[in-house]
Design a protein around this motif. Structure first.
Motif, PDB file in Angstrom:
ATOM      1  N   ARG A  77      52.491 117.064  57.943  1.00 46.77           N
ATOM      2  CA  ARG A  77      52.721 115.633  58.090  1.00 46.77           C
ATOM      3  C   ARG A  77      53.835 115.177  57.162  1.00 46.77           C
ATOM      4  N   VAL A  78      54.471 114.073  57.540  1.00 45.66           N
ATOM      5  CA  VAL A  78      55.515 113.505  56.706  1.00 45.66           C
ATOM      6  C   VAL A  78      54.908 113.061  55.381  1.00 45.66           C
ATOM      7  N   MET A  79      55.574 113.411  54.291  1.00 46.04           N
ATOM      8  CA  MET A  79      55.062 113.060  52.968  1.00 46.04           C
ATOM      9  C   MET A  79      55.163 111.559  52.737  1.00 46.04           C
ATOM     10  N   ARG A  80      54.184 111.034  51.997  1.00 43.26           N
ATOM     11  CA  ARG A  80      54.125 109.610  51.715  1.00 43.26           C
ATOM     12  C   ARG A  80      53.901 109.378  50.237  1.00 43.26           C
ATOM     13  N   MET A  81      54.238 108.203  49.786  1.00 40.57           N
ATOM     14  CA  MET A  81      54.006 107.777  48.408  1.00 40.57           C
ATOM     15  C   MET A  81      53.155 106.527  48.419  1.00 40.57           C
ATOM     16  N   GLY A  82      52.252 106.426  47.447  1.00 42.26           N
ATOM     17  CA  GLY A  82      51.413 105.253  47.336  1.00 42.26           C
ATOM     18  C   GLY A  82      50.126 105.345  48.098  1.00 42.26           C
ATOM     19  N   GLY A 142      65.884 115.438  44.581  1.00 41.37           N
ATOM     20  CA  GLY A 142      66.768 115.579  45.721  1.00 41.37           C
ATOM     21  C   GLY A 142      66.182 115.105  47.032  1.00 41.37           C
ATOM     22  N   ARG A 143      64.899 114.794  47.077  1.00 43.48           N
ATOM     23  CA  ARG A 143      64.313 114.274  48.307  1.00 43.48           C
ATOM     24  C   ARG A 143      64.700 112.811  48.494  1.00 43.48           C
ATOM     25  N   LEU A 144      64.496 112.312  49.709  1.00 43.70           N
ATOM     26  CA  LEU A 144      64.868 110.952  50.052  1.00 43.70           C
ATOM     27  C   LEU A 144      63.612 110.136  50.310  1.00 43.70           C
ATOM     28  N   ALA A 145      63.554 108.950  49.727  1.00 44.25           N
ATOM     29  CA  ALA A 145      62.402 108.062  49.873  1.00 44.25           C
ATOM     30  C   ALA A 145      62.834 106.830  50.652  1.00 44.25           C
ATOM     31  N   LEU A 146      62.100 106.535  51.725  1.00 44.56           N
ATOM     32  CA  LEU A 146      62.370 105.365  52.546  1.00 44.56           C
ATOM     33  C   LEU A 146      61.276 104.342  52.288  1.00 44.56           C
ATOM     34  N   ALA A 147      61.635 103.229  51.681  1.00 51.96           N
ATOM     35  CA  ALA A 147      60.658 102.184  51.367  1.00 51.96           C
ATOM     36  C   ALA A 147      60.283 101.438  52.641  1.00 51.96           C
ATOM     37  N   LEU A 148      58.991 101.269  52.858  1.00 50.28           N
ATOM     38  CA  LEU A 148      58.504 100.518  54.012  1.00 50.28           C
ATOM     39  C   LEU A 148      58.633  99.022  53.738  1.00 50.28           C
ATOM     40  N   SER A 154      46.904 102.319  54.799  1.00 46.03           N
ATOM     41  CA  SER A 154      46.536 103.454  53.957  1.00 46.03           C
ATOM     42  C   SER A 154      47.017 103.294  52.524  1.00 46.03           C
ATOM     43  N   GLY A 155      47.841 102.295  52.265  1.00 44.26           N
ATOM     44  CA  GLY A 155      48.403 102.110  50.936  1.00 44.26           C
ATOM     45  C   GLY A 155      49.777 102.722  50.770  1.00 44.26           C
ATOM     46  N   SER A 156      50.300 103.328  51.819  1.00 50.85           N
ATOM     47  CA  SER A 156      51.614 103.958  51.725  1.00 50.85           C
ATOM     48  C   SER A 156      52.698 102.906  51.557  1.00 50.85           C
ATOM     49  N   THR A 157      53.590 103.144  50.608  1.00 47.46           N
ATOM     50  CA  THR A 157      54.719 102.248  50.378  1.00 47.46           C
ATOM     51  C   THR A 157      56.057 102.907  50.672  1.00 47.46           C
ATOM     52  N   HIS A 158      56.085 104.257  50.700  1.00 44.46           N
ATOM     53  CA  HIS A 158      57.318 104.990  50.959  1.00 44.46           C
ATOM     54  C   HIS A 158      57.014 106.201  51.837  1.00 44.46           C
ATOM     55  N   LEU A 159      57.990 106.591  52.648  1.00 42.50           N
ATOM     56  CA  LEU A 159      57.986 107.865  53.349  1.00 42.50           C
ATOM     57  C   LEU A 159      58.997 108.778  52.666  1.00 42.50           C
ATOM     58  N   VAL A 160      58.600 110.005  52.392  1.00 44.28           N
ATOM     59  CA  VAL A 160      59.431 110.941  51.639  1.00 44.28           C
ATOM     60  C   VAL A 160      59.872 112.063  52.568  1.00 44.28           C
ATOM     61  N   PHE A 161      61.172 112.343  52.590  1.00 45.89           N
ATOM     62  CA  PHE A 161      61.739 113.366  53.466  1.00 45.89           C
ATOM     63  C   PHE A 161      62.606 114.318  52.657  1.00 45.89           C
ATOM     64  N   GLU A 162      62.592 115.577  53.063  1.00 44.80           N
ATOM     65  CA  GLU A 162      63.673 116.461  52.681  1.00 44.80           C
ATOM     66  C   GLU A 162      64.921 115.998  53.447  1.00 44.80           C
ATOM     67  N   PRO A 163      66.127 116.274  52.938  1.00 43.60           N
ATOM     68  CA  PRO A 163      67.327 115.817  53.657  1.00 43.60           C
ATOM     69  C   PRO A 163      67.371 116.262  55.115  1.00 43.60           C
ATOM     70  N   LEU A 164      67.005 117.519  55.395  1.00 41.42           N
ATOM     71  CA  LEU A 164      67.021 117.992  56.774  1.00 41.42           C
ATOM     72  C   LEU A 164      65.908 117.349  57.598  1.00 41.42           C
ATOM     73  N   GLU A 165      64.797 117.007  56.971  1.00 42.22           N
ATOM     74  CA  GLU A 165      63.719 116.333  57.694  1.00 42.22           C
ATOM     75  C   GLU A 165      64.152 114.943  58.150  1.00 42.22           C
ATOM     76  N   LEU A 166      64.895 114.229  57.303  1.00 45.92           N
ATOM     77  CA  LEU A 166      65.383 112.911  57.703  1.00 45.92           C
ATOM     78  C   LEU A 166      66.387 113.034  58.840  1.00 45.92           C
ATOM     79  N   LEU A 167      67.216 114.078  58.798  1.00 41.89           N
ATOM     80  CA  LEU A 167      68.182 114.281  59.883  1.00 41.89           C
ATOM     81  C   LEU A 167      67.476 114.554  61.206  1.00 41.89           C
ATOM     82  N   GLU A 168      66.389 115.310  61.163  1.00 42.44           N
ATOM     83  CA  GLU A 168      65.682 115.598  62.421  1.00 42.44           C
ATOM     84  C   GLU A 168      65.013 114.346  62.981  1.00 42.44           C
ATOM     85  N   LYS A 169      64.546 113.449  62.108  1.00 39.97           N
ATOM     86  CA  LYS A 169      63.962 112.200  62.594  1.00 39.97           C
ATOM     87  C   LYS A 169      65.027 111.304  63.219  1.00 39.97           C
TER      88      LYS A 169
END
Length: 292
Positions: A77-82, A142-148, A154-169
């Protein structure tokens, strides 16, 4: 979206649920006529995209399920923060919302006929890009965090991607070739009888053309061509008129295309330009995965 044109009250929760149920029923009947199973009892239906573009189909399927399709975290699953790692990622539904068989109807936004600012906000929301740059940040590893924009239930405030994971999305959001992205209804539809009364007809091409005509005039004369002149493309992207003479301002035309390397070097040397091609910097190596 509901409109209060005649002073009527906005729809109630039962009416919103009825719209969602009607949409779910119509789609189910359409799939039944086309032989597409919805419950999986008859097996998986053939996906034209999977047959034509299997890689793009895999990226789109993983994106819909919130999974990673490539790399060392494939299937995760896509990593999350919060939020806790196993917390479900669900939208907070408030106001006039209904969910029937996976069809969501949101009617909480209301724009009246005279609310032009509200209509502009709604249009900007519908035409928004995939992500906002000001909500994307790079983490120390080096990972990328996208603030919601708003925290999820669920309490998630950010989605965390590896650079290639963000490119695939982002790749999964690229529309297929020759796919229409804008649909017109009512009198604006292509088959509407009154369309020609409200849509202006294209200007007729000029009767005759000369070598001094502008690119815009030539493009109008050949509007039915699929390809646009290279000089017109440069003017659109870089605001540069490549066929304008820098000395007299007149129009230039191509008289020859030189591809011989020795001739090109001789011409550039005569014009006192650098005859050696530029040497770009070597490409960067792919990012290394963070150490466990």
């Amino acid at each position: 979206m509901s409109s209060n044109l005649d002073g009527t009250a906005p729809p109630g929760a039962d009416e919103v649920a009825a719209v969602a149920a009607a949409a779910a029923g119509r789609v189910a009947r359409l799939c039944a006529r086309r032989g597409v199973p919805l419950d999986g009892a008859d097996g998986e239906a053939e996906d034209p995209l999977a047959a034509r573009e299997p890689a793009l189909s895999a990226l789109a399927g993983a994106s819909v399920q919130g999974l990673v399709a490539t790399g060392r975290r494939r299937g995760c699953r896509v990593m999350r923060m919060g939020a806790a790692p196993d917390a479900p990622l669900a939208f907070v539904k408030t106001g006039l919302c209904a969910d029937v068989a996976g069809f969501d109807v949101h009617a909480g936004v209301r724009v009246t006929a005279s609310d032009r600012a509200g209509l502009e906000r709604l249009c900007r929301y519908l035409a928004r890009p995939p992500l906002a740059h000001d909500r994307l940040s790079e983490l120390p590893d080096g990972r990328l965090a996208l603030a919601l924009r708003k925290p999820h239930s669920s309490g998630s405030t950010h989605l965390v991607f590896e650079p290639l994971e963000l490119l695939e999305k982002l790749t999964a959001l690229v529309p297929a070739p020759y796919a229409h992205q804008t649909a017109f209804h009512g009198v604006f539809a292509s088959a509407a009888k009154l369309r020609k009364s409200i849509v202006p007809a294209p200007e007729p091409p000029p009767a005759e053309s000369t070598p001094c005509d502008t690119d815009a005039a030539r493009d109008t004369a050949h509007a039915r061509r699929r390809r646009v002149a290279w000089s017109a493309l440069l003017a659109r992207v870089f605001d540069l008129d490549a066929l304008a003479c820098p000395r007299c301002g007149g129009r230039m035309k191509i008289i020859a295309v030189v591809t011989n390397a020795h001739a090109v070097r001789a011409i550039l040397t005569h014009l006192r330009f650098d005859a050696d091609p530029p040497h770009p910097h070597p490409p960067r190596a792919p990012p290394h995965p963070p150490a466990d």
